[in-house]
Design a protein around this motif. Structure first.
Motif, mmCIF file in Angstrom:
data_model
loop_
_atom_site.group_PDB
_atom_site.id
_atom_site.type_symbol
_atom_site.label_atom_id
_atom_site.label_comp_id
_atom_site.label_asym_id
_atom_site.label_seq_id
_atom_site.Cartn_x
_atom_site.Cartn_y
_atom_site.Cartn_z
ATOM 1 N N LEU A 76 11.745 48.606 54.853
ATOM 2 C CA LEU A 76 11.152 47.541 53.952
ATOM 3 C C LEU A 76 10.300 46.561 54.180
ATOM 4 C CD1 LEU A 76 14.771 46.089 53.050
ATOM 5 C CD2 LEU A 76 13.286 47.932 51.761
ATOM 6 N N SER A 77 9.187 46.199 53.488
ATOM 7 C CA SER A 77 8.049 45.968 53.279
ATOM 8 C C SER A 77 8.396 44.722 53.780
ATOM 9 C CB SER A 77 6.853 45.703 52.452
ATOM 10 O OG SER A 77 7.524 45.287 51.338
ATOM 11 N N ARG A 79 7.805 41.526 52.172
ATOM 12 C CA ARG A 79 8.158 40.942 50.710
ATOM 13 C C ARG A 79 9.480 41.177 50.488
ATOM 14 N NH1 ARG A 79 3.439 41.006 45.883
ATOM 15 N NH2 ARG A 79 2.568 40.586 47.822
ATOM 16 N N GLN A 80 10.117 42.016 50.593
ATOM 17 C CA GLN A 80 10.882 43.187 50.542
ATOM 18 C C GLN A 80 12.032 42.319 50.402
ATOM 19 O OE1 GLN A 80 10.288 47.108 50.839
ATOM 20 N NE2 GLN A 80 10.270 47.588 48.597
ATOM 21 N N ARG A 81 12.358 42.537 52.453
ATOM 22 C CA ARG A 81 12.999 41.657 53.028
ATOM 23 C C ARG A 81 12.694 40.339 52.645
ATOM 24 N NH1 ARG A 81 10.736 44.444 57.195
ATOM 25 N NH2 ARG A 81 9.187 42.736 57.936
ATOM 26 N N SER A 83 11.884 38.951 49.692
ATOM 27 C CA SER A 83 13.043 38.685 48.349
ATOM 28 C C SER A 83 14.182 39.045 48.411
ATOM 29 C CB SER A 83 12.716 39.681 47.258
ATOM 30 O OG SER A 83 12.940 41.313 48.031
#
Length: 220
Positions: A76-77, A79-81, A83
């Motif tokens: 996960l990037s 930003r994904q973490r 979100s």
């Protein structure tokens, strides 16, 4: 001698061995088609030149299997973490007593790291070890800050990023304190270590390779 080694099959022999006799034109067409399948990378003229000049062993042609590239699973990037809120501490888990065992584990970790905190241990050695150690679980306090509301805050360190400390206070309040323009103290078994947040803006995983200057600073 040549006739004994090879000769054309007669009509009776062809019927006996169930072999179909081919005419000259059909035989030539068959050979060309066979060579084209067997050596597809060679031109026809070049193939005929080699067959006329030397003996060629015809083998079964196998195509090389292309290696399939294994797709690596990407994590996960950042930003994904964010979100997904993976590192957020839920309100029902923001309790000081819940993290006291973590603090006890951290104290034992520092004692093992410093080979036991004896009274004759040099403070400079402890300071150097603490600057490179993992501080999750440490009891830290804000002693100086350009923002007066941060001064006096004390709690167990739960999360550390490059720029902030997240601590849980005895009043079960989660506080986010910036490292910039703050001075922190870490106390263990009577030893007090000072951390200048402006010089400490590193991730915890990067500090082990960082060389900190022994000379003190008066800047916040």
């Amino acid at each position: 001698m040549k006739s004994m080694i090879y000769h054309a099959l007669s009509q009776e022999e062809a019927e006996k061995y169930d072999v179909q006799q081919l005419g000259a034109q059909r035989a030539e067409a068959f050979v060309k088609a066979f060579l084209k399948r067997s050596v597809p990378h060679m031109r026809q003229q070049l193939c005929e030149d080699q067959l006329q000049r030397k003996a060629v062993v015809l083998e079964y042609f196998t195509r090389r299997k292309q290696r399939e590239k294994k797709k690596r699973s990407k994590g996960l990037s950042a930003r994904q973490r964010r979100s997904l809120r993976l590192f957020d501490i839920k309100p029902e888990q923001q309790r000081y007593n819940l993290f006291l065992p973590l603090h006890e584990l951290w104290k034992q970790y520092i004692r093992d790291l410093c080979n036991g905190l004896r009274p004759d241990t040099q403070p400079q050695m402890i300071q150097a070890k603490l600057l490179k150690a993992d501080l999750h679980g440490a009891l830290i306090s804000v002693t100086k800050s350009k923002c007066p509301s941060y001064v006096g805050l004390t709690g167990i360190l739960l999360q550390e990023t490059k720029h902030v400390f997240k601590i849980i206070t005895r009043e079960d309040q989660l506080k986010v304190i910036p490292k910039l323009n703050c001075v922190f103290t870490v106390e263990i078994d009577g030893f007090i270590s000072y951390i200048y947040g402006s010089k400490f803006q590193l991730r915890s995983s990067e500090r082990s390779a960082k060389k900190f200057k022994a000379k003190g600073t008066i800047d916040l």
